[in-house]
Motif scaffolding. Structure first.
Motif, PDB file in Angstrom:
ATOM      1  N   PHE A 168       0.815  -1.115  -0.153  1.00 22.69           N
ATOM      2  CA  PHE A 168       0.094  -0.017  -0.072  1.00 22.69           C
ATOM      3  C   PHE A 168       0.989   0.951   0.026  1.00 22.69           C
ATOM      4  CE2 PHE A 168      -3.874  -1.873   1.693  1.00 22.69           C
ATOM      5  CZ  PHE A 168      -5.020  -1.522   0.644  1.00 22.69           C
ATOM      6  N   ALA A 169       1.864   1.384   0.876  1.00 21.34           N
ATOM      7  CA  ALA A 169       2.785   2.409   0.979  1.00 21.34           C
ATOM      8  C   ALA A 169       3.654   2.637  -0.410  1.00 21.34           C
ATOM      9  CB  ALA A 169       3.670   2.085   2.168  1.00 21.34           C
ATOM     10  N   ALA A 170       4.083   1.517  -0.914  1.00 19.39           N
ATOM     11  CA  ALA A 170       4.911   1.507  -2.024  1.00 19.39           C
ATOM     12  C   ALA A 170       3.993   1.981  -3.309  1.00 19.39           C
ATOM     13  CB  ALA A 170       5.313   0.361  -2.533  1.00 19.39           C
ATOM     14  N   ASN A 171       2.809   1.825  -3.216  1.00 21.14           N
ATOM     15  CA  ASN A 171       1.898   2.149  -4.258  1.00 21.14           C
ATOM     16  C   ASN A 171       1.708   3.710  -4.235  1.00 21.14           C
ATOM     17  OD1 ASN A 171      -0.412   1.961  -6.464  1.00 21.14           O
ATOM     18  ND2 ASN A 171      -1.483   2.190  -4.828  1.00 21.14           N
ATOM     19  N   SER A 172       1.434   4.055  -3.095  1.00 24.57           N
ATOM     20  CA  SER A 172       1.548   5.561  -3.014  1.00 24.57           C
ATOM     21  C   SER A 172       2.653   6.397  -3.180  1.00 24.57           C
ATOM     22  CB  SER A 172       1.349   5.983  -1.330  1.00 24.57           C
ATOM     23  OG  SER A 172      -0.109   5.517  -1.036  1.00 24.57           O
ATOM     24  N   LEU A 173       4.042   5.689  -2.926  1.00 18.46           N
ATOM     25  CA  LEU A 173       5.087   6.632  -3.324  1.00 18.46           C
ATOM     26  C   LEU A 173       5.429   6.428  -4.765  1.00 18.46           C
ATOM     27  CD1 LEU A 173       7.508   5.280  -0.466  1.00 18.46           C
ATOM     28  CD2 LEU A 173       6.752   7.513  -0.616  1.00 18.46           C
ATOM     29  N   LEU A 174       4.984   5.181  -5.273  1.00 23.19           N
ATOM     30  CA  LEU A 174       5.316   5.312  -6.816  1.00 23.19           C
ATOM     31  C   LEU A 174       4.150   6.022  -7.615  1.00 23.19           C
ATOM     32  CD1 LEU A 174       5.948   1.300  -7.074  1.00 23.19           C
ATOM     33  CD2 LEU A 174       7.464   3.189  -7.283  1.00 23.19           C
ATOM     34  N   CYS A 175       3.115   6.097  -7.354  1.00 23.46           N
ATOM     35  CA  CYS A 175       2.168   7.168  -7.758  1.00 23.46           C
ATOM     36  C   CYS A 175       2.577   8.663  -7.687  1.00 23.46           C
ATOM     37  CB  CYS A 175       0.780   6.751  -7.149  1.00 23.46           C
ATOM     38  SG  CYS A 175       0.252   5.177  -7.723  1.00 23.46           S
ATOM     39  N   ARG A 176       3.023   8.801  -6.475  1.00 22.24           N
ATOM     40  CA  ARG A 176       3.343  10.396  -6.298  1.00 22.24           C
ATOM     41  C   ARG A 176       4.450  10.777  -6.962  1.00 22.24           C
ATOM     42  NH1 ARG A 176       2.841  14.973  -6.576  1.00 22.24           N
ATOM     43  NH2 ARG A 176       3.579  16.308  -4.905  1.00 22.24           N
ATOM     44  N   LEU A 177       5.623   9.859  -7.169  1.00 24.81           N
ATOM     45  CA  LEU A 177       6.754  10.000  -8.038  1.00 24.81           C
ATOM     46  C   LEU A 177       6.417  10.241  -9.501  1.00 24.81           C
ATOM     47  CD1 LEU A 177       9.246   7.487  -6.431  1.00 24.81           C
ATOM     48  CD2 LEU A 177       9.306  10.133  -6.305  1.00 24.81           C
ATOM     49  N   ALA A 178       5.563   9.270  -9.874  1.00 24.23           N
ATOM     50  CA  ALA A 178       5.073   9.386 -11.361  1.00 24.23           C
ATOM     51  C   ALA A 178       4.265  10.677 -11.684  1.00 24.23           C
ATOM     52  CB  ALA A 178       3.994   8.089 -11.603  1.00 24.23           C
ATOM     53  N   LEU A 179       3.337  10.998 -10.811  1.00 27.99           N
ATOM     54  CA  LEU A 179       2.659  12.398 -10.939  1.00 27.99           C
ATOM     55  C   LEU A 179       3.395  13.690 -10.636  1.00 27.99           C
ATOM     56  CD1 LEU A 179      -0.750  10.691  -9.685  1.00 27.99           C
ATOM     57  CD2 LEU A 179      -0.111  11.406 -12.101  1.00 27.99           C
ATOM     58  N   ALA A 180       4.485  13.560  -9.822  1.00 29.38           N
ATOM     59  CA  ALA A 180       4.994  14.600  -9.496  1.00 29.38           C
ATOM     60  C   ALA A 180       5.755  15.529 -10.759  1.00 29.38           C
ATOM     61  CB  ALA A 180       6.321  14.105  -8.445  1.00 29.38           C
ATOM     62  N   ARG A 230       5.235  14.859 -14.831  1.00 26.97           N
ATOM     63  CA  ARG A 230       5.824  13.983 -15.847  1.00 26.97           C
ATOM     64  C   ARG A 230       4.600  13.263 -16.681  1.00 26.97           C
ATOM     65  NH1 ARG A 230       9.594  11.880 -11.131  1.00 26.97           N
ATOM     66  NH2 ARG A 230      11.321  13.389 -11.163  1.00 26.97           N
ATOM     67  N   ILE A 231       3.536  13.095 -15.993  1.00 25.69           N
ATOM     68  CA  ILE A 231       2.431  12.324 -16.762  1.00 25.69           C
ATOM     69  C   ILE A 231       1.127  12.943 -16.321  1.00 25.69           C
ATOM     70  CG2 ILE A 231       2.320  10.506 -15.014  1.00 25.69           C
ATOM     71  CD1 ILE A 231       1.477   8.694 -17.542  1.00 25.69           C
ATOM     72  N   ASP A 232       0.245  13.118 -16.893  1.00 25.77           N
ATOM     73  CA  ASP A 232      -1.007  13.784 -16.172  1.00 25.77           C
ATOM     74  C   ASP A 232      -2.014  12.685 -15.479  1.00 25.77           C
ATOM     75  OD1 ASP A 232      -3.579  12.993 -18.212  1.00 25.77           O
ATOM     76  OD2 ASP A 232      -1.770  13.283 -19.410  1.00 25.77           O
ATOM     77  N   LEU A 264      -9.436   4.470  -8.466  1.00 25.74           N
ATOM     78  CA  LEU A 264      -8.295   4.830  -9.275  1.00 25.74           C
ATOM     79  C   LEU A 264      -8.318   6.109  -9.802  1.00 25.74           C
ATOM     80  CD1 LEU A 264      -8.402   1.799 -11.785  1.00 25.74           C
ATOM     81  CD2 LEU A 264      -6.407   2.393 -10.113  1.00 25.74           C
ATOM     82  N   VAL A 265      -9.318   6.909 -10.193  1.00 25.67           N
ATOM     83  CA  VAL A 265      -9.597   8.274 -10.746  1.00 25.67           C
ATOM     84  C   VAL A 265      -9.283   9.261  -9.361  1.00 25.67           C
ATOM     85  CG1 VAL A 265     -11.010   9.973 -11.605  1.00 25.67           C
ATOM     86  CG2 VAL A 265     -10.926   7.652 -12.681  1.00 25.67           C
ATOM     87  N   CYS A 266      -9.828   9.077  -8.260  1.00 24.42           N
ATOM     88  CA  CYS A 266      -9.669   9.877  -7.100  1.00 24.42           C
ATOM     89  C   CYS A 266      -8.258   9.731  -6.668  1.00 24.42           C
ATOM     90  CB  CYS A 266     -10.532   9.706  -5.888  1.00 24.42           C
ATOM     91  SG  CYS A 266     -12.413   9.941  -6.571  1.00 24.42           S
ATOM     92  N   PHE A 267      -7.490   8.609  -6.633  1.00 26.01           N
ATOM     93  CA  PHE A 267      -6.276   8.504  -6.204  1.00 26.01           C
ATOM     94  C   PHE A 267      -5.398   9.355  -7.025  1.00 26.01           C
ATOM     95  CE2 PHE A 267      -2.463   6.058  -5.783  1.00 26.01           C
ATOM     96  CZ  PHE A 267      -2.378   5.564  -4.419  1.00 26.01           C
ATOM     97  N   SER A 268      -5.383   9.122  -8.062  1.00 26.86           N
ATOM     98  CA  SER A 268      -4.460   9.873  -9.292  1.00 26.86           C
ATOM     99  C   SER A 268      -4.586  11.394  -9.143  1.00 26.86           C
ATOM    100  CB  SER A 268      -4.645   9.332 -10.676  1.00 26.86           C
ATOM    101  OG  SER A 268      -4.464   8.117 -10.854  1.00 26.86           O
ATOM    102  N   PHE A 269      -5.782  11.733  -9.158  1.00 23.74           N
ATOM    103  CA  PHE A 269      -6.121  13.326  -9.050  1.00 23.74           C
ATOM    104  C   PHE A 269      -5.733  13.719  -7.740  1.00 23.74           C
ATOM    105  CE2 PHE A 269      -8.120  12.479 -13.142  1.00 23.74           C
ATOM    106  CZ  PHE A 269      -7.811  13.638 -13.804  1.00 23.74           C
ATOM    107  N   ALA A 270      -5.841  13.004  -6.782  1.00 17.58           N
ATOM    108  CA  ALA A 270      -5.463  13.376  -5.212  1.00 17.58           C
ATOM    109  C   ALA A 270      -3.946  13.671  -5.178  1.00 17.58           C
ATOM    110  CB  ALA A 270      -6.045  12.306  -4.272  1.00 17.58           C
TER     111      ALA A 270
END
Length: 188
Positions: A25-37, A40-42, A87-93
């Motif tokens: 769960f924590a790794a998912n959050s870290l990887l998502c945040r890195l990708a969206l920082a 780099r990607i919308d 998925l949608v709320c997670f990415s936009f958050a």
């Protein structure tokens, strides 16, 4: 602590699998945040890539295990809706939140949703469980209160909605005979 239904005792295996799930769960959050920082990607493209990658991966696993594609007839429409909201709320958050607060909010909202349903369905908590729940909710409320370190309110609401949706997604999966195939069908 998770307990085995047969003995009521916590096993090492349960602790290891619980710790592994929480780490993922924590790794998912870290990887998502890195990708969206840093743009780099919308968020919409990122969500689409996650869905496609999961559908292909899970579909391949089902193909390897059963030599057929996942059956879509057993897919629960509410599971698809819950997954999409997650998925949608997670990415936009994560466009608005740091990884730490985001992970705490999504995990807290997921657990709160699942515990609320369990309580509503008749499960009663022991005093230590109530204390843990009150501590977790208090920490969550303290973290999102307006102040110098409070997360972005829109991001926090989106992440809480994401966590609640993931909780419902998990609850809807109870009793599924073939979880990998069910998830493959939902992603497809």
């Amino acid at each position: 602590m998770p307990r085995t239904p047969e003995t009521g005792r916590t096993t090492v295996r349960t602790i290891v699998w619980t710790a592994t799930a929480m780490t993922c769960f924590a790794a998912n959050s870290l990887l998502c945040r890195l990708a969206l920082a840093q743009d780099r990607i919308d968020a919409a493209t990122f969500t689409t890539l996650r869905v496609v990658a999961a559908a292909l991966t899970l579909g391949l696993v089902v193909w390897i295990e059963h030599r057929r594609l996942p059956r879509l007839a057993c897919v629960k429409p509410l599971s698809v809706v819950a997954l999409l909201i997650y998925l949608v709320c997670f990415s936009f958050a994560y466009v608005r939140l740091e990884a730490g607060p985001g992970a705490l909010i999504v995990i807290a909202a997921t657990q709160f949703t699942m515990l609320s349903v369990a309580f509503h369905e008749g499960e009663r908590f022991k005093p230590a469980q109530w204390i843990g729940l009150v501590m977790a909710v208090s920490g969550f409320v303290y973290m999102v209160l307006p102040g110098a370190s409070a997360p972005d309110p829109v991001g926090a609401v989106l992440m809480a909605a994401s966590g609640a949706a993931f909780g419902w997604f998990s609850l809807l999966a109870r009793g599924v005979d073939h979880p990998v195939e069910a998830n493959a069908g939902i992603f497809l």
